[in-house]
Design an enzyme around this catalytic site. Structure first.
Site, PDB file in Angstrom:
ATOM      1  N   CYS A 247      -8.019 -28.763  28.110  1.00 13.11           N
ATOM      2  CA  CYS A 247      -8.094 -28.801  26.648  1.00 13.11           C
ATOM      3  C   CYS A 247      -8.200 -30.256  26.153  1.00 13.11           C
ATOM      4  O   CYS A 247      -9.239 -30.878  26.293  1.00 13.11           O
ATOM      5  CB  CYS A 247      -6.909 -28.063  26.040  1.00 13.11           C
TER       6      CYS A 247
ATOM      7  N   GLU B  35      -3.003 -22.383  32.723  1.00 15.50           N
ATOM      8  CA  GLU B  35      -1.591 -22.276  33.112  1.00 15.50           C
ATOM      9  C   GLU B  35      -0.859 -21.125  32.435  1.00 15.50           C
ATOM     10  O   GLU B  35       0.243 -20.753  32.865  1.00 15.50           O
ATOM     11  CB  GLU B  35      -0.863 -23.596  32.817  1.00 15.50           C
TER      12      GLU B  35
ATOM     13  N   HIS C 227      -6.721 -22.823  28.637  1.00 14.69           N
ATOM     14  CA  HIS C 227      -5.443 -23.111  29.302  1.00 14.69           C
ATOM     15  C   HIS C 227      -5.244 -22.191  30.510  1.00 14.69           C
ATOM     16  O   HIS C 227      -4.766 -21.060  30.366  1.00 14.69           O
ATOM     17  CB  HIS C 227      -4.285 -22.934  28.316  1.00 14.69           C
TER      18      HIS C 227
END
Length: 513
Positions: free
Chosen positions: A86, A174, A172
Site C-alpha cells: 500500500c 496480511e 493488504h
C-alpha cells in the site's frame, strides 16, 4: 534483538499502518523470524541486521505531502528483496521515479484483482479477492518495473522490478480478508527471499540464552516477578541461562489475585529451586495510590514503586546491575512509536523512573503472548502455569476503576476467583483467551431479601484472541454466565449487579484501564 548470524530475518519497516503487527505475525507463522522497526532506521543498522528481505508497511500518509514518512532511497541498492505494501508501494514508486496522485474516490474494502503468474503470485489463481485501504494511487510506474496485477479501479494493483527483486502491492496481504494473502507473503519470504523457515522456540531459547550470558557475564540480575505468565517465563529463562546469578523479587503490593502470592512462592521458589525474595509492600503501595483515580497516573505510580522497591532490595545485595522484566512485543507496540499514537503507557514501558540505576533485560519483548506460552512449554513450565490467566504488572490496581481502596480490591479479588473457578469447572480455560472481573465504580439500586440495596456493579470481561493485538468478546453460554452472576451476587459482599462486556478490541482495549 541481537540475531545470530545464521538466523533468517525479515525486516518490516513501520509507516504507521494499523496492520503492521499482523505482517510480523504472518511471517513468524511461516517459521521465519520477523521484526518491526521504525522507518527512520539507518542504513548502517539495516546492514548490521542483515535481513533476508524487507517489507515496507502501509500507512495513513500521502507520499506527496510535505511531512510524509520516507526512507533513504539507498535501501533499494542494498540488493535485498523489498516488498512495498500500500503506502510502501506508493513510496517505492515515488522514490524510484514513478508518479502517485490522490484517487478520485478512497478505496476501502474488498476488491478483485487479476494477477499474472510470477514469483509473487506463484501457484495462485488469476482472479483473487483482496482487501484495499487507500486514498492515493499510482499513475505511472518507475523505469524497470512492470505490472503483475490490475483491478477495475487501478491498472497498478501490483508491480515488480524482477531484476532487482523489488515488489509492490496496492492491497493488504496480511489481513484475513485478502483471500491468498498468506500465500503471497509466503512466496515473497520463501521464493523471493529464499528463506528456509527454521525459526522455532527451541532456536529462540538458544539465541536468547547466549545473548543473556554475553550481556550479563558474571554479574547479577534481579527479575521482577508479578505473578503473571510473562514474568514467570522470563524468570525461568534467565535461571536456565545464568542459574544462581539470578535473584527474583516478588513484590506483594496488595494488588494480587486471590492466593497468588503463596502460589508463586510454592511453584517457582520450591518447584524450580529459584532464589525468590518476597517483599511485603502492601502499605507502601496503598499509601502512594491513596486519592489517585487517573489510570495513567496509577500505572506510573505502580511502575515507579516497583523500581524503588527493587532499588531498596538491591541495596541489600552486592553486584546487582541488571533488572529483568516480562515486557511483550504487544506492550511495546501499544505504548506507541513515532508513527503510532500511544494507546496507554505500559507498566513495563512507560512507568520507569529516569534515575533508574539498573540496566534493563527484556528477553521476551519481541514475542507475542501465544509465543510466550509456547516458550514456557519449551522451557518445561507445567501447562497449568503457562495457561494461567494473563495478569498485568499493576495487578488489580487497573481493575478497580478510579480510586483504589481495600474494600474495592476485596470485591474484585473475590469475584475474580469465582469467575476463574466456574470457567475452569466448565472446561472453558483454553477456549477463552482472557477473562477477569472489573469494578467500574458504578453503584445501583437493588433488592436483596426484603431490603433495598445501593451497591456495586461488577463487570465481567472475557475475550477470544490469538496474540492480544485484536480480540472479540467470548460467546459464553448464558447458563454459565447466569451461574457466575448468581454466585458473585450471593457470595461477594456489597455487589448487587453483574454486567458482561461485549466490546471487541478495537475499539476497546482488553483491560478497562
Amino acid at each position: 534483538m541481537e540475531m545470530a548470524k545464521e538466523q533468517e530475518l525479515i525486516l518490516v519497516l513501520d509507516f504507521g499502518s494499523q496492520y503492521n503487527q499482523l505482517i510480523t505475525r504472518r511471517i513468524r507463522e511461516m517459521g521465519v523470524y520477523s521484526e518491526l522497526h521504525d522507518h527512520e532506521i539507518s542504513m548502517e543498522e539495516i546492514k548490521r541486521l542483515n535481513p533476508k528481505g524487507i517489507i515496507l508497511s502501509g500507512g495513513p500518509n500521502s507520499v506527496y505531502e510535505e511531512d510524509s514518512f520516507t526512507i533513504d532511497p539507498e535501501i533499494y541498492n542494498l540488493g535485498v528483496p523489498i516488498l512495498g505494501i500500500c503506502y510502501g508501494m506508493q513510496l517505492t514508486t515515488k522514490l524510484l521515479g514513478g508518479k502517485v496522485e490522490r484517487a478520485n474516490e478512497r478505496e476501502y474494502g474488498k476488491a478483485i484483482i487479476n494477477a499474472k503468474t510470477d514469483e509473487l503470485f506463484f501457484g495462485l489463481p488469476e482472479e483473487q479477492n483482496v482487501w484495499m485501504s487507500h486514498s492515493d494511487k499510482v499513475i505511472e510506474i518507475p523505469e524497470g518495473f512492470e505490472v503483475i496485477a490490475d483491478s477495475p479501479s487501478t491498472n497498478y494493483a501490483a508491480i515488480e522490478d524482477k531484476s532487482r527483486r523489488i515488489y509492490g502491492v496496492q492491497f493488504h496481504p496480511e489481513v484475513r480478508h485478502t483471500e491468498y494473502g498468506n500465500d503471497l507473503l509466503r512466496n515473497f519470504v520463501r521464493r523471493v527471499c529464499d528463506c528456509i523457515g527454521e525459526w522455532s522456540m527451541e532456536n529462540f531459547i538458544e539465541i536468547e540464552i547466549e545473548k543473556i550470558r554475553n550481556q550479563v557475564g558474571d554479574r547479577k540480575v534481579l527479575c521482577a516477578m508479578s505473578g503473571g505468565v510473562d514474568s514467570s517465563v522470563v524468570a525461568v529463562l534467565l535461571h536456565k541461562a545464568i542459574g544462581d546469578q539470578l535473584t527474583c523479587i516478588f513484590v506483594d503490593h496488595g494488588l494480587l489475585r486471590k492466593g497468588e502470592g503463596d502460589m508463586v512462592m510454592e511453584q517457582f521458589g520450591e518447584g524450580f529451586n529459584m532464589n525468590i525474595i518476597r517483599v511485603d509492600a502492601q502499605e507502601r503501595f496503598m499509601s502512594k495510590l491513596q486519592g489517585v483515580s487517573d489510570p495513567e497516573q496509577k500505572r506510573k505510580i505502580i511502575g515507579n514503586e516497583f523500581i524503588y522497591v527493587f532499588d531498596d532490595e538491591a541495596s541489600k545485595l552486592k553486584g546487582v546491575d541488571f533488572l529483568a522484566q516480562g515486557t511483550l512485543y504487544t506492550d511495546v507496540i501499544e505504548s506507541g512509536t513515532k508513527t503510532a499514537q500511544t494507546i496507554k503507557s505500559h507498566h513495563n514501558v512507560g512507568g520507569l523512573p529516569e534515575d533508574m540505576e539498573f540496566q534493563l533485560i527484556e528477553p521476551i519483548n519481541t514475542l507475542f503472548k501465544d509465543e510466550v506460552r509456547e516458550l514456557g512449554i519449551e522451557l518445561g513450565i507445567p501447562e497449568h502455569l503457562v495457561w494461567r490467566q494473563p495478569f498485568p504488572g499493576p495487578g488489580l490496581g487497573i481493575r478497580v476503576l478510579g480510586e483504589i481502596t481495600e474494600d474495592k480490591l476485596e470485591i474484585v479479588r473475590e469475584s475474580d476467583a469465582i469467575l476463574r473457578q466456574v470457567i475452569r469447572e466448565e472446561g472453558l480455560e483454553r477456549e477463552i483467551w482472557q477473562y477477569f472481573t472489573v469494578l467500574p465504580g458504578i453503584q445501583s439500586v437493588g433488592v436483596m431479601g426484603d431490603y433495598r440495596t445501593y451497591d456495586h456493579t461488577v463487570g465481567i470481561r472475557a475475550v477470544t484472541s490469538i496474540d492480544g493485538m485484536t480480540s472479540d468478546f467470548a460467546r459464553i453460554d448464558w447458563e454459565v454466565l447466569q451461574k457466575i452472576s448468581s454466585r458473585i451476587v450471593n457470595e461477594v459482599d456489597h455487589v448487587n449487579r453483574v454486567v458482561y462486556d461485549i466490546t471487541s478490541k478495537p475499539p476497546s482495549t482488553i483491560e478497562w484501564e
